[in-house]
Design an enzyme around this catalytic site. Structure first.
Site, PDB file in Angstrom:
ATOM      1  CG  ASP A  37      54.162  44.344  42.102  1.00 11.99           C
ATOM      2  OD1 ASP A  37      54.260  43.109  42.265  1.00 11.99           O
ATOM      3  OD2 ASP A  37      53.076  44.913  41.933  1.00 11.99           O
ATOM      4  CG  ASN A  89      47.521  48.392  46.199  1.00 16.59           C
ATOM      5  OD1 ASN A  89      46.294  48.409  46.048  1.00 16.59           O
ATOM      6  ND2 ASN A  89      48.339  47.826  45.308  1.00 16.59           N
ATOM      7  CE1 TYR A 160      42.270  40.057  49.828  1.00 14.80           C
ATOM      8  CE2 TYR A 160      39.880  40.069  50.066  1.00 14.80           C
ATOM      9  CZ  TYR A 160      41.036  40.628  49.561  1.00 14.80           C
ATOM     10  OH  TYR A 160      40.952  41.758  48.773  1.00 14.80           O
ATOM     11  CE  LYS A 164      42.830  43.227  51.399  1.00 17.00           C
ATOM     12  NZ  LYS A 164      43.988  44.116  51.143  1.00 17.00           N
ATOM     13  CB  THR A 194      42.702  44.093  39.481  1.00 12.34           C
ATOM     14  OG1 THR A 194      42.269  43.244  40.555  1.00 12.34           O
ATOM     15  CG2 THR A 194      42.299  45.523  39.771  1.00 12.34           C
TER      16      THR A 194
HETATM   17  N1  LIG Z   1      40.147  44.633  42.787  1.00 14.67           N
HETATM   18  C1  LIG Z   1      39.207  44.701  43.729  1.00 14.67           C
HETATM   19  O1  LIG Z   1      37.988  44.808  43.461  1.00 14.67           O
HETATM   20  C2  LIG Z   1      39.623  44.644  45.156  1.00 14.67           C
HETATM   21  C3  LIG Z   1      38.619  44.489  46.111  1.00 14.67           C
HETATM   22  C4  LIG Z   1      38.974  44.496  47.443  1.00 14.67           C
HETATM   23  C5  LIG Z   1      40.292  44.660  47.809  1.00 14.67           C
HETATM   24  N2  LIG Z   1      41.252  44.768  46.855  1.00 14.67           N
HETATM   25  C6  LIG Z   1      42.639  44.942  47.300  1.00 14.67           C
HETATM   26  O2  LIG Z   1      43.280  45.894  46.489  1.00 14.67           O
HETATM   27  C7  LIG Z   1      44.694  45.636  46.508  1.00 14.67           C
HETATM   28  C8  LIG Z   1      45.227  45.634  45.097  1.00 14.67           C
HETATM   29  O3  LIG Z   1      44.715  44.520  44.421  1.00 14.67           O
HETATM   30  P1  LIG Z   1      44.335  44.539  42.870  1.00 14.67           P
HETATM   31  O4  LIG Z   1      42.904  44.246  42.795  1.00 14.67           O
HETATM   32  O5  LIG Z   1      44.883  45.758  42.225  1.00 14.67           O
HETATM   33  O6  LIG Z   1      45.089  43.225  42.377  1.00 14.67           O
HETATM   34  P2  LIG Z   1      46.405  43.019  41.491  1.00 14.67           P
HETATM   35  O7  LIG Z   1      46.711  41.560  41.543  1.00 14.67           O
HETATM   36  O8  LIG Z   1      46.218  43.638  40.153  1.00 14.67           O
HETATM   37  O9  LIG Z   1      47.502  43.863  42.252  1.00 14.67           O
HETATM   38  C9  LIG Z   1      48.156  43.400  43.415  1.00 14.67           C
HETATM   39  C10 LIG Z   1      49.642  43.653  43.228  1.00 14.67           C
HETATM   40  O10 LIG Z   1      50.300  43.313  44.453  1.00 14.67           O
HETATM   41  C11 LIG Z   1      51.521  42.650  44.096  1.00 14.67           C
HETATM   42  N3  LIG Z   1      51.958  41.798  45.196  1.00 14.67           N
HETATM   43  C12 LIG Z   1      51.419  40.620  45.604  1.00 14.67           C
HETATM   44  N4  LIG Z   1      52.119  40.131  46.637  1.00 14.67           N
HETATM   45  C13 LIG Z   1      53.118  41.017  46.893  1.00 14.67           C
HETATM   46  C14 LIG Z   1      54.150  41.060  47.855  1.00 14.67           C
HETATM   47  N5  LIG Z   1      54.308  40.074  48.750  1.00 14.67           N
HETATM   48  N6  LIG Z   1      54.993  42.126  47.851  1.00 14.67           N
HETATM   49  C15 LIG Z   1      54.847  43.116  46.956  1.00 14.67           C
HETATM   50  N7  LIG Z   1      53.869  43.117  46.006  1.00 14.67           N
HETATM   51  C16 LIG Z   1      53.013  42.091  45.989  1.00 14.67           C
HETATM   52  C17 LIG Z   1      51.147  41.835  42.863  1.00 14.67           C
HETATM   53  O11 LIG Z   1      52.315  41.434  42.146  1.00 14.67           O
HETATM   54  C18 LIG Z   1      50.248  42.799  42.124  1.00 14.67           C
HETATM   55  O12 LIG Z   1      50.969  43.607  41.209  1.00 14.67           O
HETATM   56  C19 LIG Z   1      44.863  44.314  47.250  1.00 14.67           C
HETATM   57  O13 LIG Z   1      45.230  44.575  48.587  1.00 14.67           O
HETATM   58  C20 LIG Z   1      43.490  43.703  47.186  1.00 14.67           C
HETATM   59  O14 LIG Z   1      43.260  42.783  48.207  1.00 14.67           O
HETATM   60  C21 LIG Z   1      40.945  44.772  45.540  1.00 14.67           C
END
Ligand SMILES: NC(=O)c1ccc[n+]([C@@H]2O[C@H](COP(=O)([O-])OP(=O)(O)OC[C@H]3O[C@@H](n4cnc5c(N)ncnc54)[C@H](O)[C@@H]3O)[C@@H](O)[C@H]2O)c1
Length: 295
Positions: A37, A89, A160, A164, A194
């Site tokens: 992270d 992720n 985004y 994606k 999240t």
């Molecule tokens: N939560 C949902 O419902 C949902 C829906 C669709 C897609 N997603 C995808 O799931 C993945 C995880 O997201 P989440 O919902 O857990 O959000 P989150 O914000 O809790 O987690 C994302 C993590 O990625 C880290 N991060 C961001 N930029 C970074 C970088 N450049 N290098 C390294 N780490 C980095 C952040 O610090 C964070 O800890 C993402 O790709 C998001 O687009 C989530």
């Protein structure tokens, strides 16, 4: 005995949200984890894995930087001896309608998601190709993270959704390139509460703690971890929406109709004449955002 004993995994963005849950569940199945992270949240996840008897190492690095792929793969190999699983992720949001979006909002999101996924997969693929060429037939896994925005085209998310959507195609391209080296590559689109989604009221935790918490990010991880096990062998280049008690297997871009002339070039008039042959009674309006029902 876990299902992933002796396996080594990288999880990007594992300091919070679904990435953190993936890392914890992979570790509980015996995998050794490179917890990536941007900052100290990586150490928190690593500390929890170690406190629960697992093995993990934090690597704080930005996946949007080219060198991070090699940094993560080198850390896995030098610390834990190999690399079997890459969970791409890490992610951010910079939402705006396309007509209001600025260059930084577009570039940052493409860099973290699309480039960030590629950078890590490229480095893992380079390592795995070399291993396979030296006679190692170990099975390897990449799980990418897309979104329903990428599957269907989310408004206010041109950056985004494009990233994606690109990840969905990237996964298939990587599958075609890396299958011969023992690698499968699949995509999940999570549904979870999240930091990215906590503004969505309908994803709030239930008031009654005994009720099933549909949007607990930990609900996404069992299928992701299962895709990393031997039981998922043969599943390659596929995409899934995962959340709550649901897993939806998704497919898109299928052939709907065609016109083929007999070795002649099309003219606008010939296209006019073949309009019905091409489209028939098909629906040519903007595709619906046909996400599976949430409950
Ligand atoms: N939560 C949902 O419902 C949902 C829906 C669709 C897609 N997603 C995808 O799931 C993945 C995880 O997201 P989440 O919902 O857990 O959000 P989150 O914000 O809790 O987690 C994302 C993590 O990625 C880290 N991060 C961001 N930029 C970074 C970088 N450049 N290098 C390294 N780490 C980095 C952040 O610090 C964070 O800890 C993402 O790709 C998001 O687009 C989530």
């Amino acid at each position: 005995m876990g299902r992933l004993e002796e396996k080594v995994a990288i999880v990007t963005g594992a300091g919070s949200g679904v990435g953190r849950e993936h890392a914890l569940l992979l570790a509980s199945e015996g995998a050794k984890i490179i917890v990536n992270d941007l900052g100290d949240s990586a150490d928190d996840t690593t500390a929890q894995i170690i406190s629960e008897g697992g093995e993990a190492l934090s690597v704080k690095a930005n996946v949007a930087e080219w060198s991070t792929g090699d940094t993560l793969v080198d850390a896995a190999v030098s610390t834990f001896g190999d690399l079997h699983i890459l969970i791409n992720n890490a992610g951010i949001l910079r939402d705006a309608m396309s007509f209001s979006m600025n260059e930084a909002q577009f570039d940052e999101v493409i860099a973290v998601h699309l480039k960030g996924h590629f950078v890590c997969a490229r480095a893992a693929g380079e390592y795995w190709r070399a291993q396979a060429k030296s006679g190692d037939e170990t099975q390897r896994r990449i799980i990418h993270t897309s979104s329903e925005s990428g599957l269907f085209g989310g408004p206010a998310q041109a950056n985004y959704a494009s990233a994606k959507g690109g990840i969905l195609t990237l996964s298939i391209t990587l599958g075609r390139e890396l299958t011969k080296y023992g690698v499968t590559t699949n995509v999940v689109a999570p549904r979870a509460r999240t930091a990215l989604t906590d503004y969505i009221q309908s994803m709030a935790a239930p008031e009654n703690p005994d009720e099933f918490d549909v949007y607990d990010p930990a609900n996404v991880s069992p299928f992701v971890v299962w895709l990393c096990t031997d039981e998922a062998q043969g599943i390659n280049g596929q995409a899934f929406i995962v959340g709550g008690s649901g897993i939806w297997w998704m497919r898109n871009w299928s052939h709907q109709g065609s016109v083929k002339l007999d070795g002649e070039k099309f003219t606008l008039e010939v296209i006019d004449a073949n309009r019905d042959a091409l489209f028939g009674d098909g629906d040519t309006s903007l595709p619906k955002f046909e996400a599976p029902p949430f409950s």
